[in-house]
Design a protein around this motif. Structure first.
Motif, short mmCIF file in Angstrom:
data_model
loop_
_atom_site.label_atom_id
_atom_site.label_comp_id
_atom_site.label_asym_id
_atom_site.label_seq_id
_atom_site.Cartn_x
_atom_site.Cartn_y
_atom_site.Cartn_z
N SER A 78 0.84 -1.20 0.00
CA SER A 78 0.00 0.00 0.00
C SER A 78 0.87 1.25 0.00
N GLU A 79 0.26 2.33 -0.40
CA GLU A 79 0.95 3.63 -0.38
C GLU A 79 1.38 3.98 1.04
N ALA A 82 4.40 1.86 2.17
CA ALA A 82 5.61 2.30 1.48
C ALA A 82 6.13 3.60 2.09
N TYR A 120 4.39 -0.39 -4.82
CA TYR A 120 4.49 0.99 -4.34
C TYR A 120 5.95 1.29 -4.06
N VAL A 132 5.27 8.75 -2.90
CA VAL A 132 5.03 7.33 -3.18
C VAL A 132 4.37 7.21 -4.54
N GLU A 133 4.91 6.32 -5.36
CA GLU A 133 4.34 6.05 -6.67
C GLU A 133 3.72 4.66 -6.68
N ARG A 134 2.57 4.55 -7.31
CA ARG A 134 1.89 3.27 -7.49
C ARG A 134 2.14 2.81 -8.92
#
Length: 162
Positions: A78-79, A82, A120, A132-134
């Protein structure tokens, strides 16, 4: 090491040296590949402080300070997790930058909500920087791990340029 990863690692290292910065990593699904890639460059001891592979939730909590509430509410992939991993690593290693990666490398383990390839990538940096990148990769296990490392190094490079 793949040519793109080698180039990204060299560029990140040069930018860290130029800034006098340091980096660490907290990894789950990449199993240490981010740190391995960073340390494939000669002279990386000038900017790499260390890293932790926190594959289990228990390790994430004990070693990085990820809150149990976060893991229960959002899951390990999950964001929020992360972000806490990156901040925890930055604290543990006292670095300028900290990368984190948590995801589902595959081939199993995915669900409709969290498919195989979901990853993430987090970055904590100076002055409260937290990003944070997904991503959702569509490769096999090794390809998903390599894509995650590439994305993490690109995220670091963007922050170093900005």
């Amino acid at each position: 090491m793949a040519p793109d990863l080698a180039d990204l690692s060299r560029r990140a290292g040069a930018a860290l040296i130029e800034r006098g910065g340091t980096v660490c990593a907290a990894e789950s699904c990449t199993g240490g590949l981010v740190l391995s890639t960073l340390t494939d460059c000669a002279g990386s001891s000038a900017y790499v402080e260390g890293g932790l592979v926190t594959y289990s939730n228990d390790a994430k909590m004990k070693m990085l300070g990820v809150r149990e509430e976060t893991l229960i509410a959002y899951g390990a992939v999950s964001e929020e997790t992360a972000a806490e991993m990156a901040l925890g690593a930055q604290t543990v290693f006292s670095t300028d930058f900290a990368l984190s990666v948590t995801g589902i490398a595959g081939p199993g383990g995915g669900t409709a909500e969290k498919p195989v390839g979901l990853t993430y990538i987090g970055l904590a940096g100076p002055a409260g920087l937290l990003r944070v990148e997904r991503r959702v990769w569509a490769s096999d296990r090794m390809g998903n791990k390599a894509a995650s490392v590439e994305a993490a190094l690109r995220l670091l490079l963007e922050a170093l340029k900005g």
